[in-house]
Design a protein around this motif. Structure first.
Motif, PDB file in Angstrom:
ATOM      1  N   GLY A 201       0.799  -1.212   0.000  1.00  0.00           N
ATOM      2  CA  GLY A 201       0.000   0.000   0.000  1.00  0.00           C
ATOM      3  C   GLY A 201       0.834   1.265   0.000  1.00  0.00           C
ATOM      4  N   THR A 202       1.967   1.212   0.701  1.00  0.00           N
ATOM      5  CA  THR A 202       2.829   2.383   0.852  1.00  0.00           C
ATOM      6  C   THR A 202       4.278   1.938   0.790  1.00  0.00           C
ATOM      7  N   VAL A 203       5.128   2.776   0.237  1.00  0.00           N
ATOM      8  CA  VAL A 203       6.576   2.588   0.319  1.00  0.00           C
ATOM      9  C   VAL A 203       7.141   3.743   1.119  1.00  0.00           C
ATOM     10  N   SER A 204       7.964   3.430   2.114  1.00  0.00           N
ATOM     11  CA  SER A 204       8.650   4.451   2.899  1.00  0.00           C
ATOM     12  C   SER A 204      10.125   4.401   2.534  1.00  0.00           C
ATOM     13  N   LEU A 205      10.610   5.471   1.926  1.00  0.00           N
ATOM     14  CA  LEU A 205      11.983   5.528   1.425  1.00  0.00           C
ATOM     15  C   LEU A 205      12.829   6.440   2.290  1.00  0.00           C
ATOM     16  N   LEU A 236       3.974   6.980  -1.816  1.00  0.00           N
ATOM     17  CA  LEU A 236       5.420   7.059  -1.597  1.00  0.00           C
ATOM     18  C   LEU A 236       5.716   8.129  -0.549  1.00  0.00           C
ATOM     19  N   HIS A 237       6.215   7.689   0.597  1.00  0.00           N
ATOM     20  CA  HIS A 237       6.559   8.577   1.701  1.00  0.00           C
ATOM     21  C   HIS A 237       8.073   8.633   1.841  1.00  0.00           C
ATOM     22  N   MET A 238       8.609   9.816   2.141  1.00  0.00           N
ATOM     23  CA  MET A 238      10.046   9.945   2.353  1.00  0.00           C
ATOM     24  C   MET A 238      10.377  10.089   3.834  1.00  0.00           C
ATOM     25  N   ASP A 239      11.220   9.177   4.328  1.00  0.00           N
ATOM     26  CA  ASP A 239      11.867   9.350   5.620  1.00  0.00           C
ATOM     27  C   ASP A 239      13.052  10.269   5.353  1.00  0.00           C
ATOM     28  N   GLY A 240      12.808  11.571   5.473  1.00  0.00           N
ATOM     29  CA  GLY A 240      13.832  12.566   5.153  1.00  0.00           C
ATOM     30  C   GLY A 240      14.542  13.089   6.381  1.00  0.00           C
ATOM     31  N   ALA A 241      14.812  12.214   7.342  1.00  0.00           N
ATOM     32  CA  ALA A 241      15.517  12.645   8.551  1.00  0.00           C
ATOM     33  C   ALA A 241      16.813  13.359   8.207  1.00  0.00           C
ATOM     34  N   ARG A 242      17.451  12.925   7.115  1.00  0.00           N
ATOM     35  CA  ARG A 242      18.705  13.543   6.671  1.00  0.00           C
ATOM     36  C   ARG A 242      18.591  14.095   5.251  1.00  0.00           C
ATOM     37  N   LEU A 243      17.367  14.469   4.881  1.00  0.00           N
ATOM     38  CA  LEU A 243      17.163  15.054   3.554  1.00  0.00           C
ATOM     39  C   LEU A 243      18.028  16.285   3.346  1.00  0.00           C
ATOM     40  N   TRP A 244      18.158  17.121   4.375  1.00  0.00           N
ATOM     41  CA  TRP A 244      18.941  18.354   4.230  1.00  0.00           C
ATOM     42  C   TRP A 244      20.330  18.067   3.669  1.00  0.00           C
ATOM     43  N   GLU A 245      20.949  16.982   4.112  1.00  0.00           N
ATOM     44  CA  GLU A 245      22.316  16.671   3.695  1.00  0.00           C
ATOM     45  C   GLU A 245      22.398  16.067   2.298  1.00  0.00           C
ATOM     46  N   SER A 246      21.242  15.741   1.695  1.00  0.00           N
ATOM     47  CA  SER A 246      21.221  15.090   0.393  1.00  0.00           C
ATOM     48  C   SER A 246      21.288  16.071  -0.772  1.00  0.00           C
ATOM     49  N   GLN A 247      20.968  17.333  -0.514  1.00  0.00           N
ATOM     50  CA  GLN A 247      20.845  18.300  -1.602  1.00  0.00           C
ATOM     51  C   GLN A 247      22.130  18.486  -2.412  1.00  0.00           C
ATOM     52  N   LYS A 259       9.543  16.326  -5.219  1.00  0.00           N
ATOM     53  CA  LYS A 259       8.463  16.195  -6.194  1.00  0.00           C
ATOM     54  C   LYS A 259       8.270  14.721  -6.558  1.00  0.00           C
ATOM     55  N   GLY A 260       7.026  14.268  -6.509  1.00  0.00           N
ATOM     56  CA  GLY A 260       6.727  12.868  -6.787  1.00  0.00           C
ATOM     57  C   GLY A 260       6.486  12.052  -5.532  1.00  0.00           C
ATOM     58  N   PHE A 261       6.865  12.578  -4.360  1.00  0.00           N
ATOM     59  CA  PHE A 261       6.531  11.936  -3.088  1.00  0.00           C
ATOM     60  C   PHE A 261       5.156  12.427  -2.646  1.00  0.00           C
ATOM     61  N   ASP A 262       4.408  11.566  -1.973  1.00  0.00           N
ATOM     62  CA  ASP A 262       3.104  11.965  -1.438  1.00  0.00           C
ATOM     63  C   ASP A 262       3.253  12.714  -0.124  1.00  0.00           C
ATOM     64  N   SER A 263       4.295  12.403   0.619  1.00  0.00           N
ATOM     65  CA  SER A 263       4.555  13.093   1.887  1.00  0.00           C
ATOM     66  C   SER A 263       6.035  12.964   2.218  1.00  0.00           C
ATOM     67  N   VAL A 264       6.505  13.875   3.047  1.00  0.00           N
ATOM     68  CA  VAL A 264       7.908  13.903   3.455  1.00  0.00           C
ATOM     69  C   VAL A 264       7.981  14.288   4.921  1.00  0.00           C
ATOM     70  N   TYR A 265       8.882  13.653   5.639  1.00  0.00           N
ATOM     71  CA  TYR A 265       9.195  14.072   7.006  1.00  0.00           C
ATOM     72  C   TYR A 265      10.634  14.573   7.035  1.00  0.00           C
ATOM     73  N   VAL A 266      10.865  15.682   7.728  1.00  0.00           N
ATOM     74  CA  VAL A 266      12.227  16.175   7.949  1.00  0.00           C
ATOM     75  C   VAL A 266      12.436  16.402   9.440  1.00  0.00           C
ATOM     76  N   ALA A 278      10.063  17.849  14.416  1.00  0.00           N
ATOM     77  CA  ALA A 278      10.101  17.418  13.026  1.00  0.00           C
ATOM     78  C   ALA A 278       8.937  18.063  12.297  1.00  0.00           C
ATOM     79  N   MET A 279       8.928  17.931  10.977  1.00  0.00           N
ATOM     80  CA  MET A 279       7.816  18.444  10.177  1.00  0.00           C
ATOM     81  C   MET A 279       7.345  17.361   9.226  1.00  0.00           C
ATOM     82  N   LEU A 280       6.032  17.226   9.119  1.00  0.00           N
ATOM     83  CA  LEU A 280       5.408  16.342   8.145  1.00  0.00           C
ATOM     84  C   LEU A 280       4.723  17.223   7.118  1.00  0.00           C
ATOM     85  N   VAL A 281       5.028  17.007   5.833  1.00  0.00           N
ATOM     86  CA  VAL A 281       4.455  17.842   4.778  1.00  0.00           C
ATOM     87  C   VAL A 281       3.686  16.969   3.795  1.00  0.00           C
ATOM     88  N   GLY A 282       2.678  17.579   3.175  1.00  0.00           N
ATOM     89  CA  GLY A 282       1.852  16.868   2.197  1.00  0.00           C
ATOM     90  C   GLY A 282       0.782  17.792   1.659  1.00  0.00           C
TER      91      GLY A 282
END
Length: 422
Positions: A201-205, A236-247, A259-266, A278-282
């Motif tokens: 039903g969901t993928v958490s990346l 598609l949900h993003m576990d973006g705990a370290r998204l900031w460092e990915s840019q 873009k393309g994710f249904d929701s993101v957490y940072v 933390a923040m949950l966006v969608g």
């Protein structure tokens, strides 16, 4: 004396063992201070320990002594701040006074809501909800998607935070079931979703993958994963705990990455250095429902403003510093990898975090770390975890604010002093 050097190819061949299902943890499995998750003895509920064999084992320092030694260092190769907590709380209050900010009541207040809108815009979403913890935010996202689709399976990488560090909360609290996708040794990819043997039903990346030393899928691999989930109507949900460092790796805006994710957490304490939160966006409907679930989880704190202020006052300087941290991580790991006794994963590094593998025992390296801290005032590692490869330990390092003004060469030199004891 036995030659303890080993080649990168030798290690990578051995580390294929990491893909084995024996590494999948039971509840609470995690190395407390870095390294890989501890290996469990068969039938045991606690990490396995080597027998003392009648040899006296040096007394371990207390937590207070450990913290005193760490805080006495002027530079650090690990995550976390050495700042005095009391001073940080005073700084937050003074910052709020200078900004003439009023507090909130259960998250209702101009300041909190403006910060939520700012993060939503930064990540390219309609709305956002501040959460006391990332665990809470992500559980809420998974629950909403499961209720909406009627499918209670969540596709995750074997090292996902959901299964490694949350005491099975997704199953116990929300009756969800994790489906492992792909091997341990690489990030989750589109083919893993396409070849799944049961409905998902969901993928958490997780982006990046913490237990792979901050590895990221390529831009093309990420686009393919987004496309596959969209075609199969998988959220598609993003576990973006370290998204900031990915840019810096992608060289694109945060909104383009998301873009393309249904929701993101940072996260606002990892890398940003806030006291928590933390923040949950969608989209708007998703966030409206998320606020209800935050209340149900007991996360609707009477005042969120201190946590939000801590994040808001630190965010811009942290984001501006990340590209420099990534460049320093590349320089430091190049110096470390030049020593044949050291293996760095990944190499080259993709973010400002990475794992280092050494031959030896966790205890010996911990004692040498403490010696380096006393003599050189450099905190070279948090802890050392025993890997599935016999005689090989790992530790997790992160280049950040704590490295201070010490040179890259001096940082590498201090870390390599660990090998004096090996």
């Amino acid at each position: 004396m036995q030659d303890k050097r080993f080649s990168r190819s030798e290690f990578l061949a051995l580390s294929s063992l990491l893909a084995g299902s024996t590494l999948f943890p039971s509840r609470g499995d995690a190395a407390p201070d870095g390294g890989v998750a501890p290996v469990r003895a068969a039938g045991s509920t606690t990490p396995a320990r080597a027998p003392a064999g009648g040899v006296a084992v040096p007394a371990q320092p207390s937590q207070a002594e450990f913290e005193q030694l760490r805080r006495g260092c002027t530079a650090s190769l690990t995550a976390g701040s050495t700042a005095d907590d009391g001073a940080e709380y005073v700084r937050i209050g003074e910052w709020m006074q200078r900004q003439k900010l009023s507090s909130d009541v259960y998250g209702n207040g101009d300041f909190v809501q403006a910060f939520e809108k700012r993060i939503a815009d930064l990540l390219g979403f309609e709305d956002a909800c501040f959460m006391p913890t990332g665990t809470m935010g992500q559980l809420i996202a998974l629950r909403i998607y499961a209720d909406s689709s009627g499918v209670r399976t969540v596709g995750v990488h074997p090292s996902s935070h959901h299964v490694m560090h949350e005491d099975d909360s997704y199953a116990v609290l929300h009756q969800l079931r994790a489906v492992y996708l792909g091997p341990w040794t690489r990030p989750l990819q589109a083919e893993d979703v396409a070849q799944a043997k049961e409905a998902i039903g969901t993928v958490s990346l997780e982006l990046p993958v913490r237990w792979l030393g901050g590895q990221l899928p390529t831009w093309e691999q990420l686009a393919a994963l987004k496309r596959t989930c969209r075609e199969r109507k998988v959220k598609l949900h993003m576990d973006g705990a370290r998204l900031w460092e990915s840019q810096p790796f992608y060289g694109r805006s945060y909104a383009d990455i998301c873009k393309g994710f249904d929701s993101v957490y940072v996260s606002f304490y990892k890398m940003v250095g806030g006291i928590g939160g933390a923040m949950l966006v969608g989209n708007r409907d998703f966030i409206r429902e998320s606020r209800v679930w935050r209340h149900r989880h007991g996360g609707n704190l009477y005042q969120l403003a201190p946590y939000v202020a801590s994040a808001a006052m630190r965010l811009d300087p942290a984001l501006a510093a990340i590209p420099g941290y990534v460049q320093r991580a590349k320089a430091v790991t190049t110096l470390l990898a030049a020593d044949p006794r050291v293996t760095v994963l990944p190499q080259p590094v993709q973010t400002n975090m990475f794992h280092v593998f050494l031959r030896g025992t966790p205890g010996a390296y911990s004692r040498q770390r403490d010696r380096i801290a006393r003599e050189d005032k450099v905190w070279v590692a948090g802890g050392f975890g025993q890997t599935r490869v016999p005689g090989v330990v790992s530790t997790e390092l992160q280049v950040g604010e704590g490295l201070g003004r010490i040179s890259d060469a001096d940082a590498a030199r201090a870390f390599l002093r660990l090998l004096e004891a090996s």
